[in-house]
Design a protein around this motif. Structure first.
Motif, PDB file in Angstrom:
ATOM      1  N   ARG A  22     -30.057  98.329  47.266  1.00  0.00           N
ATOM      2  CA  ARG A  22     -29.425  97.772  48.452  1.00  0.00           C
ATOM      3  C   ARG A  22     -29.434  98.829  49.551  1.00  0.00           C
ATOM      4  O   ARG A  22     -29.591 100.039  49.278  1.00  0.00           O
ATOM      5  CB  ARG A  22     -27.998  97.304  48.171  1.00  0.00           C
ATOM      6  N   ASN A  23     -29.269  98.396  50.781  1.00  0.00           N
ATOM      7  CA  ASN A  23     -29.272  99.317  51.906  1.00  0.00           C
ATOM      8  C   ASN A  23     -27.854  99.715  52.293  1.00  0.00           C
ATOM      9  O   ASN A  23     -26.975  98.864  52.417  1.00  0.00           O
ATOM     10  CB  ASN A  23     -29.985  98.686  53.108  1.00  0.00           C
ATOM     11  N   GLU A  24     -27.657 101.022  52.461  1.00  0.00           N
ATOM     12  CA  GLU A  24     -26.369 101.559  52.888  1.00  0.00           C
ATOM     13  C   GLU A  24     -26.424 101.909  54.372  1.00  0.00           C
ATOM     14  O   GLU A  24     -27.428 102.444  54.858  1.00  0.00           O
ATOM     15  CB  GLU A  24     -26.012 102.808  52.079  1.00  0.00           C
ATOM     16  N   PHE A  25     -25.337 101.616  55.079  1.00  0.00           N
ATOM     17  CA  PHE A  25     -25.222 101.905  56.509  1.00  0.00           C
ATOM     18  C   PHE A  25     -24.194 103.011  56.700  1.00  0.00           C
ATOM     19  O   PHE A  25     -23.083 102.933  56.164  1.00  0.00           O
ATOM     20  CB  PHE A  25     -24.770 100.654  57.271  1.00  0.00           C
ATOM     21  N   MET A  26     -24.568 104.032  57.474  1.00  0.00           N
ATOM     22  CA  MET A  26     -23.685 105.175  57.703  1.00  0.00           C
ATOM     23  C   MET A  26     -23.676 105.518  59.189  1.00  0.00           C
ATOM     24  O   MET A  26     -24.719 105.894  59.740  1.00  0.00           O
ATOM     25  CB  MET A  26     -24.161 106.388  56.896  1.00  0.00           C
ATOM     26  N   SER A  27     -22.532 105.388  59.839  1.00  0.00           N
ATOM     27  CA  SER A  27     -22.423 105.794  61.240  1.00  0.00           C
ATOM     28  C   SER A  27     -22.479 107.313  61.328  1.00  0.00           C
ATOM     29  O   SER A  27     -21.859 108.021  60.518  1.00  0.00           O
ATOM     30  CB  SER A  27     -21.120 105.276  61.847  1.00  0.00           C
ATOM     31  N   TYR A  28     -23.206 107.821  62.309  1.00  0.00           N
ATOM     32  CA  TYR A  28     -23.334 109.267  62.481  1.00  0.00           C
ATOM     33  C   TYR A  28     -22.025 109.830  63.020  1.00  0.00           C
ATOM     34  O   TYR A  28     -21.482 109.322  64.012  1.00  0.00           O
ATOM     35  CB  TYR A  28     -24.484 109.563  63.439  1.00  0.00           C
ATOM     36  N   GLN A  29     -21.521 110.864  62.392  1.00  0.00           N
ATOM     37  CA  GLN A  29     -20.198 111.389  62.729  1.00  0.00           C
ATOM     38  C   GLN A  29     -20.111 111.931  64.148  1.00  0.00           C
ATOM     39  O   GLN A  29     -19.032 111.963  64.745  1.00  0.00           O
ATOM     40  CB  GLN A  29     -19.806 112.497  61.743  1.00  0.00           C
ATOM     41  N   HIS A  30     -21.230 112.330  64.729  1.00  0.00           N
ATOM     42  CA  HIS A  30     -21.221 112.895  66.073  1.00  0.00           C
ATOM     43  C   HIS A  30     -21.539 111.868  67.169  1.00  0.00           C
ATOM     44  O   HIS A  30     -21.458 112.205  68.356  1.00  0.00           O
ATOM     45  CB  HIS A  30     -22.219 114.053  66.165  1.00  0.00           C
ATOM     46  N   ASP A  31     -21.907 110.647  66.771  1.00  0.00           N
ATOM     47  CA  ASP A  31     -22.306 109.653  67.780  1.00  0.00           C
ATOM     48  C   ASP A  31     -22.300 108.279  67.121  1.00  0.00           C
ATOM     49  O   ASP A  31     -23.214 107.941  66.358  1.00  0.00           O
ATOM     50  CB  ASP A  31     -23.697 109.987  68.323  1.00  0.00           C
ATOM     51  N   GLU A  32     -21.296 107.472  67.428  1.00  0.00           N
ATOM     52  CA  GLU A  32     -21.171 106.161  66.795  1.00  0.00           C
ATOM     53  C   GLU A  32     -22.264 105.184  67.215  1.00  0.00           C
ATOM     54  O   GLU A  32     -22.429 104.130  66.603  1.00  0.00           O
ATOM     55  CB  GLU A  32     -19.804 105.559  67.104  1.00  0.00           C
ATOM     56  N   ARG A  33     -23.043 105.546  68.231  1.00  0.00           N
ATOM     57  CA  ARG A  33     -24.162 104.697  68.643  1.00  0.00           C
ATOM     58  C   ARG A  33     -25.348 104.819  67.688  1.00  0.00           C
ATOM     59  O   ARG A  33     -26.297 104.032  67.770  1.00  0.00           O
ATOM     60  CB  ARG A  33     -24.609 105.055  70.057  1.00  0.00           C
ATOM     61  N   VAL A  34     -25.293 105.783  66.808  1.00  0.00           N
ATOM     62  CA  VAL A  34     -26.386 106.053  65.875  1.00  0.00           C
ATOM     63  C   VAL A  34     -25.932 105.700  64.457  1.00  0.00           C
ATOM     64  O   VAL A  34     -24.905 106.197  63.985  1.00  0.00           O
ATOM     65  CB  VAL A  34     -26.811 107.539  65.955  1.00  0.00           C
ATOM     66  N   VAL A  35     -26.696 104.836  63.786  1.00  0.00           N
ATOM     67  CA  VAL A  35     -26.360 104.382  62.442  1.00  0.00           C
ATOM     68  C   VAL A  35     -27.556 104.626  61.525  1.00  0.00           C
ATOM     69  O   VAL A  35     -28.677 104.183  61.810  1.00  0.00           O
ATOM     70  CB  VAL A  35     -25.984 102.890  62.432  1.00  0.00           C
ATOM     71  N   PHE A  36     -27.319 105.351  60.429  1.00  0.00           N
ATOM     72  CA  PHE A  36     -28.378 105.631  59.467  1.00  0.00           C
ATOM     73  C   PHE A  36     -28.403 104.529  58.397  1.00  0.00           C
ATOM     74  O   PHE A  36     -27.351 104.081  57.935  1.00  0.00           O
ATOM     75  CB  PHE A  36     -28.150 106.980  58.790  1.00  0.00           C
ATOM     76  N   ILE A  37     -29.606 104.127  58.003  1.00  0.00           N
ATOM     77  CA  ILE A  37     -29.775 103.105  56.978  1.00  0.00           C
ATOM     78  C   ILE A  37     -30.719 103.653  55.909  1.00  0.00           C
ATOM     79  O   ILE A  37     -31.850 104.061  56.208  1.00  0.00           O
ATOM     80  CB  ILE A  37     -30.372 101.805  57.560  1.00  0.00           C
ATOM     81  N   ARG A  38     -30.256 103.679  54.674  1.00  0.00           N
ATOM     82  CA  ARG A  38     -31.121 104.138  53.584  1.00  0.00           C
ATOM     83  C   ARG A  38     -30.924 103.248  52.360  1.00  0.00           C
ATOM     84  O   ARG A  38     -29.882 102.621  52.189  1.00  0.00           O
ATOM     85  CB  ARG A  38     -30.830 105.591  53.213  1.00  0.00           C
ATOM     86  N   THR A  39     -31.944 103.215  51.525  1.00  0.00           N
ATOM     87  CA  THR A  39     -31.923 102.393  50.323  1.00  0.00           C
ATOM     88  C   THR A  39     -31.420 103.213  49.140  1.00  0.00           C
ATOM     89  O   THR A  39     -31.873 104.332  48.911  1.00  0.00           O
ATOM     90  CB  THR A  39     -33.328 101.849  50.025  1.00  0.00           C
ATOM     91  N   GLU A  40     -30.482 102.638  48.405  1.00  0.00           N
ATOM     92  CA  GLU A  40     -29.969 103.235  47.178  1.00  0.00           C
ATOM     93  C   GLU A  40     -30.070 102.235  46.042  1.00  0.00           C
ATOM     94  O   GLU A  40     -29.734 101.065  46.247  1.00  0.00           O
ATOM     95  CB  GLU A  40     -28.508 103.683  47.367  1.00  0.00           C
ATOM     96  N   PRO A  41     -30.495 102.642  44.840  1.00  0.00           N
ATOM     97  CA  PRO A  41     -31.089 103.941  44.545  1.00  0.00           C
ATOM     98  C   PRO A  41     -32.345 104.172  45.400  1.00  0.00           C
ATOM     99  O   PRO A  41     -32.927 103.227  45.912  1.00  0.00           O
ATOM    100  CB  PRO A  41     -31.451 103.842  43.064  1.00  0.00           C
ATOM    101  N   ARG A  42     -32.712 105.427  45.502  1.00  0.00           N
ATOM    102  CA  ARG A  42     -33.855 105.792  46.328  1.00  0.00           C
ATOM    103  C   ARG A  42     -35.100 105.027  45.915  1.00  0.00           C
ATOM    104  O   ARG A  42     -35.373 104.845  44.710  1.00  0.00           O
ATOM    105  CB  ARG A  42     -34.106 107.294  46.222  1.00  0.00           C
ATOM    106  N   PHE A  43     -35.863 104.581  46.909  1.00  0.00           N
ATOM    107  CA  PHE A  43     -37.132 103.914  46.645  1.00  0.00           C
ATOM    108  C   PHE A  43     -38.233 104.592  47.446  1.00  0.00           C
ATOM    109  O   PHE A  43     -38.035 104.962  48.613  1.00  0.00           O
ATOM    110  CB  PHE A  43     -37.066 102.429  47.018  1.00  0.00           C
TER     111      PHE A  43
END
Length: 309
Positions: free
Chosen positions: A66-87
């Protein structure tokens, strides 16, 4: 919109074959028709010891990814998306939220209803921009799902696998995607390798490869006392092949600097989660790293060594 959006048909595309090593999707479900991945057969990639193998979006979903969404701590306009487990390669996609629409920088393979709904809650996508062929993954399915264009360099079109009207080749060194967001073609890793600039933030993928030394904390020692960063520590490396450790030439690095030096930036954001450098002097660190690599390759009089900010 200057093209007719194509239908997003997950019932069909979820059965198409995907390279387990690089995450690239091919428009066929016939395993007898696809025996190797041309991207992984290129010297900038690799086939693992387990050999060439393929999966599908349906299988990736079924195995609990599944994909996880993480807001960047220094800029809420930036959101990181990564797949877990890693693919596959394990890169992140980065959602950049602007008043003129959201931009997805780079692409990951897994696209599903949960991801589509989450991004739509955040405002959808105005466009997708992909740095280079290793991250092309399932970009046409993303573009179809969000009814948006996907931008990549014209020089690298030969690595695409699925014909689509959603794909928009970039032919210029600089292209404004929406106001305040620019794709800049540096080349190096691939002829068309891109970086993306947004409000002083430089999204680098592996066009500039963030190093462990670049992420290190050098300002204090083990007792908490102030110290200077040791000399010779780079922050970035410049590679033609990342997994096979083949460097770019000093001439190519210098050519890249000739483009990048025109832009101002206060942070860099690499291909993996955690590859973020917040430093008003990060541009100087890029030039310093270029000079470190140039000297390490035996160049003592190269013109790059005379460059200054």
């Amino acid at each position: 919109m200057d093209f007719t959006p194509e239908p997003y048909d997950d019932n069909v595309s979820s059965s198409w074959l995907i390279c387990n090593t690089c995450g690239t999707q091919f428009p066929t479900a016939d395993r007898s028709a696809l025996k190797t991945c041309p991207i992984c057969d290129d010297p900038r990639q690799y086939v693992p010891p387990s050999g060439q193998s393929f999966t599908t979006l349906a299988d990736i979903r079924a195995t609990g990814h599944r994909n996880e969404f993480m807001s960047y701590q220094h800029d809420e306009r930036v959101v990181f998306i990564r797949t877990e487990p890693r693919f596959a390669i394990g890169q992140r996609a980065i959602l950049i939220r602007t008043p003129d629409g959201n931009i997805l920088w780079d692409c990951i393979t897994l696209v599903d209803d949960e991801t589509i709904d989450r991004i739509k809650q955040l405002g959808g996508l105005k466009a997708i921009v992909i740095s280079h062929p290793h991250f092309y993954s399932t970009h046409i399915q993303w573009a179809r799902a969000f009814r948006c264009p996907v931008y990549l360099s014209a020089e690298d079109l030969c690595w695409t696998t699925t014909p689509s009207a959603h794909r928009k080749p970039l032919t210029e060194i600089e292209s404004e995607i929406v106001p305040g967001v620019k794709a800049v073609k540096l080349g190096g890793h691939f002829p068309g390798s891109l970086v993306l600039l947004f409000d002083g933030r430089l999204f680098t993928a592996d066009t500039l490869m963030t190093t462990p030394a670049g992420l290190g904390k050098w300002d204090v020692d083990a007792l908490g006392e102030k110290r200077e960063k040791p000399p010779g520590m780079n922050s970035f490396s410049f590679l033609w092949s990342i997994p096979n450790y083949i460097p770019l030439s000093a001439d190519e690095i210098h050519r890249m600097w000739g483009i990048l030096k025109a832009y101002e930036f206060k942070s860099t954001h690499g291909l993996m989660v955690g590859m973020d450098i917040e430093d008003d002097k990060v541009k100087a660190r890029v030039l310093e790293s270029m000079k470190i690599q140039t000297r390490a390759m035996g160049n003592v009089t190269h013109a790059l060594l005379d460059e200054t900010l």
